[in-house]
Design a protein around this motif. Structure first.
Motif, PDB file in Angstrom:
ATOM      1  N   ARG A 168     -21.612  13.997   9.019  1.00 15.13           N
ATOM      2  CA  ARG A 168     -21.220  14.905  10.095  1.00 15.13           C
ATOM      3  C   ARG A 168     -21.421  14.250  11.456  1.00 15.13           C
ATOM      4  O   ARG A 168     -20.606  14.425  12.369  1.00 15.13           O
ATOM      5  N   ALA A 169     -22.495  13.490  11.617  1.00 13.53           N
ATOM      6  CA  ALA A 169     -22.762  12.833  12.891  1.00 13.53           C
ATOM      7  C   ALA A 169     -21.622  11.892  13.267  1.00 13.53           C
ATOM      8  O   ALA A 169     -21.195  11.845  14.436  1.00 13.53           O
ATOM      9  N   ASP A 170     -21.112  11.158  12.282  1.00 10.23           N
ATOM     10  CA  ASP A 170     -19.968  10.277  12.551  1.00 10.23           C
ATOM     11  C   ASP A 170     -18.770  11.089  13.039  1.00 10.23           C
ATOM     12  O   ASP A 170     -18.071  10.694  13.981  1.00 10.23           O
ATOM     13  N   GLY A 171     -18.516  12.233  12.394  1.00  8.97           N
ATOM     14  CA  GLY A 171     -17.393  13.074  12.791  1.00  8.97           C
ATOM     15  C   GLY A 171     -17.583  13.696  14.165  1.00  8.97           C
ATOM     16  O   GLY A 171     -16.631  13.807  14.946  1.00  8.97           O
ATOM     17  N   MET A 172     -18.811  14.117  14.482  1.00 13.48           N
ATOM     18  CA  MET A 172     -19.086  14.692  15.791  1.00 13.48           C
ATOM     19  C   MET A 172     -18.882  13.661  16.895  1.00 13.48           C
ATOM     20  O   MET A 172     -18.307  13.954  17.952  1.00 13.48           O
ATOM     21  N   ALA A 173     -19.349  12.442  16.638  1.00 13.48           N
ATOM     22  CA  ALA A 173     -19.184  11.377  17.626  1.00 13.48           C
ATOM     23  C   ALA A 173     -17.707  11.059  17.849  1.00 13.48           C
ATOM     24  O   ALA A 173     -17.268  10.858  18.994  1.00 13.48           O
ATOM     25  N   ALA A 174     -16.936  11.028  16.756  1.00 15.87           N
ATOM     26  CA  ALA A 174     -15.499  10.760  16.889  1.00 15.87           C
ATOM     27  C   ALA A 174     -14.819  11.857  17.707  1.00 15.87           C
ATOM     28  O   ALA A 174     -13.931  11.582  18.526  1.00 15.87           O
ATOM     29  N   SER A 175     -15.236  13.096  17.510  1.00 22.59           N
ATOM     30  CA  SER A 175     -14.672  14.207  18.278  1.00 22.59           C
ATOM     31  C   SER A 175     -15.001  14.072  19.759  1.00 22.59           C
ATOM     32  O   SER A 175     -14.136  14.272  20.624  1.00 22.59           O
ATOM     33  N   LEU A 176     -16.239  13.727  20.078  1.00 32.77           N
ATOM     34  CA  LEU A 176     -16.619  13.553  21.481  1.00 32.77           C
ATOM     35  C   LEU A 176     -15.883  12.366  22.099  1.00 32.77           C
ATOM     36  O   LEU A 176     -15.496  12.408  23.277  1.00 32.77           O
ATOM     37  N   ASP A 177     -15.672  11.310  21.301  1.00 31.49           N
ATOM     38  CA  ASP A 177     -14.917  10.147  21.794  1.00 31.49           C
ATOM     39  C   ASP A 177     -13.531  10.555  22.276  1.00 31.49           C
ATOM     40  O   ASP A 177     -13.036  10.055  23.291  1.00 31.49           O
ATOM     41  N   LYS A 178     -12.899  11.471  21.533  1.00 30.32           N
ATOM     42  CA  LYS A 178     -11.548  11.916  21.895  1.00 30.32           C
ATOM     43  C   LYS A 178     -11.512  12.579  23.265  1.00 30.32           C
ATOM     44  O   LYS A 178     -10.469  12.609  23.924  1.00 30.32           O
ATOM     45  N   PHE A 179     -12.646  13.134  23.670  1.00 33.25           N
ATOM     46  CA  PHE A 179     -12.723  13.801  24.971  1.00 33.25           C
ATOM     47  C   PHE A 179     -13.356  12.902  26.037  1.00 33.25           C
ATOM     48  O   PHE A 179     -13.788  13.380  27.086  1.00 33.25           O
ATOM     49  N   GLY A 180     -13.415  11.601  25.742  1.00 36.70           N
ATOM     50  CA  GLY A 180     -13.906  10.650  26.725  1.00 36.70           C
ATOM     51  C   GLY A 180     -15.409  10.560  26.837  1.00 36.70           C
ATOM     52  O   GLY A 180     -15.928   9.953  27.777  1.00 36.70           O
ATOM     53  N   ILE A 181     -16.130  11.162  25.890  1.00 34.28           N
ATOM     54  CA  ILE A 181     -17.591  11.101  25.917  1.00 34.28           C
ATOM     55  C   ILE A 181     -18.016  10.052  24.895  1.00 34.28           C
ATOM     56  O   ILE A 181     -18.120  10.319  23.696  1.00 34.28           O
ATOM     57  N   GLU A 182     -18.237   8.847  25.358  1.00 36.25           N
ATOM     58  CA  GLU A 182     -18.498   7.725  24.464  1.00 36.25           C
ATOM     59  C   GLU A 182     -19.994   7.465  24.319  1.00 36.25           C
ATOM     60  O   GLU A 182     -20.800   7.860  25.156  1.00 36.25           O
ATOM     61  N   GLY A 183     -20.326   6.785  23.253  1.00 34.76           N
ATOM     62  CA  GLY A 183     -21.715   6.395  23.018  1.00 34.76           C
ATOM     63  C   GLY A 183     -22.589   7.496  22.463  1.00 34.76           C
ATOM     64  O   GLY A 183     -23.817   7.350  22.416  1.00 34.76           O
ATOM     65  N   SER A 184     -21.989   8.580  21.995  1.00 32.36           N
ATOM     66  CA  SER A 184     -22.803   9.721  21.570  1.00 32.36           C
ATOM     67  C   SER A 184     -23.564   9.450  20.272  1.00 32.36           C
ATOM     68  O   SER A 184     -24.675   9.951  20.095  1.00 32.36           O
ATOM     69  N   LEU A 185     -22.983   8.679  19.366  1.00 27.40           N
ATOM     70  CA  LEU A 185     -23.660   8.436  18.095  1.00 27.40           C
ATOM     71  C   LEU A 185     -24.958   7.660  18.318  1.00 27.40           C
ATOM     72  O   LEU A 185     -26.026   8.061  17.841  1.00 27.40           O
ATOM     73  N   GLU A 186     -24.845   6.569  19.068  1.00 21.70           N
ATOM     74  CA  GLU A 186     -26.044   5.785  19.362  1.00 21.70           C
ATOM     75  C   GLU A 186     -27.023   6.607  20.197  1.00 21.70           C
ATOM     76  O   GLU A 186     -28.245   6.546  19.985  1.00 21.70           O
ATOM     77  N   GLY A 187     -26.486   7.382  21.136  1.00 19.87           N
ATOM     78  CA  GLY A 187     -27.342   8.204  21.985  1.00 19.87           C
ATOM     79  C   GLY A 187     -28.086   9.268  21.207  1.00 19.87           C
ATOM     80  O   GLY A 187     -29.268   9.527  21.457  1.00 19.87           O
ATOM     81  N   ALA A 188     -27.409   9.884  20.242  1.00 20.12           N
ATOM     82  CA  ALA A 188     -28.052  10.920  19.434  1.00 20.12           C
ATOM     83  C   ALA A 188     -29.119  10.320  18.531  1.00 20.12           C
ATOM     84  O   ALA A 188     -30.220  10.873  18.390  1.00 20.12           O
ATOM     85  N   TYR A 189     -28.825   9.175  17.928  1.00 12.01           N
ATOM     86  CA  TYR A 189     -29.809   8.556  17.043  1.00 12.01           C
ATOM     87  C   TYR A 189     -31.056   8.113  17.808  1.00 12.01           C
ATOM     88  O   TYR A 189     -32.148   8.030  17.236  1.00 12.01           O
TER      89      TYR A 189
END
Length: 220
Positions: A36-57
């Motif tokens: 799910r984390a991978d999917g959430m990060a991909a969704s945020l990427d689409k809206f220009g919010i990058e780096g969320s996966l690394e940031g969340a971890y």
């Protein structure tokens, strides 16, 4: 768990942590969290919010990733002021960062908990926006599966909801639980130790626990 295409949280109290079906089920849920984390990060990427996966971890100290860690990342980035602000704009259905994922079935989760000798509790039911009919159906199904209690007082419930779920706990013969849903300073709806008592007439889920009875019998 997933119930009728909705995500619900089920608490297991007094479980046997070595009960194999429970440990195996939790392992599958943890694996699902990473997916799910991978999917959430991909969704945020689409809206220009990058780096969320690394940031969340970065906030997931034990490696168990959840929405709270993404929320902490979004707060750190200045995209929301607090948890309430995050979940108004992100990470929920129809908003950036949401990812559809099927968790364990309700039947399986309740079985894992109860067969391990534990007590199954529905967490913060007021957060699920089920509507009256689905809420009644959920409580009936949960009770019939062997569920024991619902959280009546919790950090994300309003005082009106304390009374609402106190009434529903009595209606379905369920015991009442209480919890802050505390995730850390400034990350929770309410700080630990600040919750009011259960409404009058509720049957506490801990009423017959020997360790609690011992505390209550001590002179103050």
């Amino acid at each position: 768990v997933t119930w009728r295409n909705r995500t619900l949280h089920i608490i297991g109290l007094n479980i046997d942590p070595d009960y194999a079906p429970l440990t195996n089920g939790l392992a599958a849920i943890r694996a699902g969290r990473h997916q799910r984390a991978d999917g959430m990060a991909a969704s945020l990427d689409k809206f220009g919010i990058e780096g969320s996966l690394e940031g969340a971890y970065k906030f997931a100290k034990q490696g168990i990733i959840g929405r709270t860690h993404f929320a902490q990342f979004l707060i750190e980035k200045g995209l929301a002021n607090d948890m309430r602000g995050v979940f108004k704009k992100y990470l929920v259905k129809g908003k950036p960062g949401y990812f559809e994922h099927h968790w364990a079935d309700l039947e399986d989760a309740v079985s894992w908990i109860t067969m391990s000798g534990g007590v199954a509790v529905i967490a913060h039911p007021g957060r699920y926006d089920l509507g009256r009919i689905n809420m009644l159906l959920l409580l009936e199904r949960f009770r019939n599966l062997g569920g024991t209690a619902i959280e009546v007082v919790t950090g994300s419930h309003t005082p009106a909801q304390y009374q609402q779920f106190a009434r529903l706990s009595k209606l379905f013969g369920l015991q009442a639980s209480l919890g802050s849903d505390y995730h850390g300073p400034s990350l929770s709806y309410m700080e630990m130790g600040r919750l009011p008592d259960l409404p009058s007439g509720c049957v506490p889920v801990w009423q017959h626990w020997p360790e609690v009875a011992g505390i209550l019998s001590e002179p103050h």
